[in-house]
Design a protein around this motif. Structure first.
Motif, PDB file in Angstrom:
ATOM      1  N   TYR A   1     -16.819   0.498   8.877  1.00  0.00           N
ATOM      2  CA  TYR A   1     -16.197   0.772   7.827  1.00  0.00           C
ATOM      3  C   TYR A   1     -17.196   0.935   6.401  1.00  0.00           C
TER       4      TYR A   1
ATOM      5  N   GLU B   1      -7.425   2.104   6.574  1.00  0.00           N
ATOM      6  CA  GLU B   1      -6.525   2.072   7.639  1.00  0.00           C
ATOM      7  C   GLU B   1      -6.641   3.723   8.070  1.00  0.00           C
ATOM      8  N   SER B   2      -7.026   4.647   7.306  1.00  0.00           N
ATOM      9  CA  SER B   2      -7.190   5.903   7.909  1.00  0.00           C
ATOM     10  C   SER B   2      -8.527   5.720   8.855  1.00  0.00           C
ATOM     11  N   PHE B   3      -9.569   5.024   8.840  1.00  0.00           N
ATOM     12  CA  PHE B   3     -10.421   4.852   9.596  1.00  0.00           C
ATOM     13  C   PHE B   3     -10.105   3.933  10.675  1.00  0.00           C
TER      14      PHE B   3
ATOM     15  N   HIS C   1       0.646  -1.177  -0.060  1.00  0.00           N
ATOM     16  CA  HIS C   1      -0.177  -0.098  -0.047  1.00  0.00           C
ATOM     17  C   HIS C   1       0.924   1.249  -0.115  1.00  0.00           C
TER      18      HIS C   1
ATOM     19  N   ALA D   1     -12.603   6.685   1.486  1.00  0.00           N
ATOM     20  CA  ALA D   1     -11.302   6.634   2.272  1.00  0.00           C
ATOM     21  C   ALA D   1     -10.834   5.065   2.395  1.00  0.00           C
ATOM     22  N   ALA D   2      -9.437   5.281   2.565  1.00  0.00           N
ATOM     23  CA  ALA D   2      -8.876   4.075   2.891  1.00  0.00           C
ATOM     24  C   ALA D   2      -9.107   3.499   4.160  1.00  0.00           C
TER      25      ALA D   2
ATOM     26  N   HIS E   1       0.674   3.920   1.695  1.00  0.00           N
ATOM     27  CA  HIS E   1       0.688   4.370   2.971  1.00  0.00           C
ATOM     28  C   HIS E   1       1.592   3.515   3.982  1.00  0.00           C
ATOM     29  N   ASP E   2       1.576   2.254   3.815  1.00  0.00           N
ATOM     30  CA  ASP E   2       2.184   1.344   4.625  1.00  0.00           C
ATOM     31  C   ASP E   2       2.067  -0.246   4.200  1.00  0.00           C
TER      32      ASP E   2
ATOM     33  N   VAL F   1      -7.238   2.964  11.932  1.00  0.00           N
ATOM     34  CA  VAL F   1      -6.157   3.610  13.086  1.00  0.00           C
ATOM     35  C   VAL F   1      -6.508   4.258  14.258  1.00  0.00           C
TER      36      VAL F   1
END
Length: 263
Positions: free
Chosen positions: A80, A89-91, A9, A86-87, A11-12, A93
């Motif tokens: 979710y 992981e942004s929700f 990904h 929105a991705a 971002h991570d 985390v």
């Protein structure tokens, strides 16, 4: 059944579960939906474990923190909505992190501290740590902490006091600076027998006013001035036997009235 891809990904190192989430949103309740949901949770567990690791060494076992993080992950999966764009992981985390923080807030404090004071404690702790490196080998003052944390001095004092409220000493712990084994439990008080006297006096006070003036005077002299029956008899010009009978009769009457009202 399609498997979940684990491509990188941007971002991570998060798994690519976008397609699985879209499929989950279309499935009705049942075994197939449960399997997809479980696969998603399993794919994201490593991330939840890493988030739990950020809170290690704070008085809670890491395995317990991982369980709390896993619970937060399940909640994130269930809440979710992939249609919002929105991705995940942004929700996830903040959801997982919030679950861990709630665990510390609700289960790790020995003394119950209001949420507002807990928040002040966190801000004061950060400000104190940052100031400790810049004030030249001394402890930061309350004014400095308040300015650094952006709060009033009263709030800074409350936050400092809360720093010592996360854990509590045992009552058997020896007090600092003592050499004779003096513990906290030795500082505890006990029931004050005078409290029962206060209750009894308040209960009998209105009934004393209903007695004849001479009986009131005799009881006052006997129980409040601690005079002997012979001294009372001499003062009133009556026999000691008469004084004894009057005291006994008044006390019995007062006791019966109080017990009757209590019943």
């Amino acid at each position: 059944m399609p498997t979940l891809a684990h491509s990188k990904h941007p971002h991570d190192d998060a798994p690519d579960t976008a397609e699985a989430f879209r499929r989950l949103a279309t499935l009705p309740p049942g075994e197939e939906r449960d399997r997809v949901r479980q696969d998603i949770v399993r794919a994201w567990l490593p991330m939840a474990d890493r988030l739990a690791g950020r809170f290690r060494n704070r008085g809670e076992a890491l395995e317990d923190l991982k369980q709390v993080a896993a619970l937060g992950l399940v909640k994130a999966v269930d809440r979710y909505d992939p249609s919002r764009g929105a991705a995940f992981e942004s929700f996830a985390v903040p959801t997982i992190t919030g679950e861990i923080k709630r665990h510390f807030r609700d289960h790790m404090w020995t003394l119950h501290v209001p949420r507002r004071v807990q928040d002040l404690r966190g801000r004061v702790r950060v400000a104190y740590q940052e100031l400790s490196h810049s004030v030249g080998g001394r402890a930061p003052t309350v004014a400095e902490i308040a300015e650094k944390a952006g709060m009033t001095e009263e709030e800074a004092v409350a936050g400092l006091e809360a720093l010592d409220s996360f854990t509590a000493l045992s009552l058997d712990a020896e007090l600092p600076g003592t050499e004779d084994g003096y513990t906290l439990v030795d500082a505890l008080g006990g029931p004050d027998p005078a409290l029962d006297v206060v209750v009894d006096r308040e209960a009998v006070k209105p009934r004393l006013r209903t007695l004849p003036e001479r009986e009131q005077k005799i009881l006052y002299m006997r129980f409040f001035r601690d005079m002997t029956q012979s001294s009372i008899a001499e003062d009133l010009g009556i026999s000691q036997m008469h004084v004894s009978r009057l005291i006994s009769r008044c006390c019995n009457r007062l006791r019966e009235d109080i017990m009757r009202d209590a019943a």
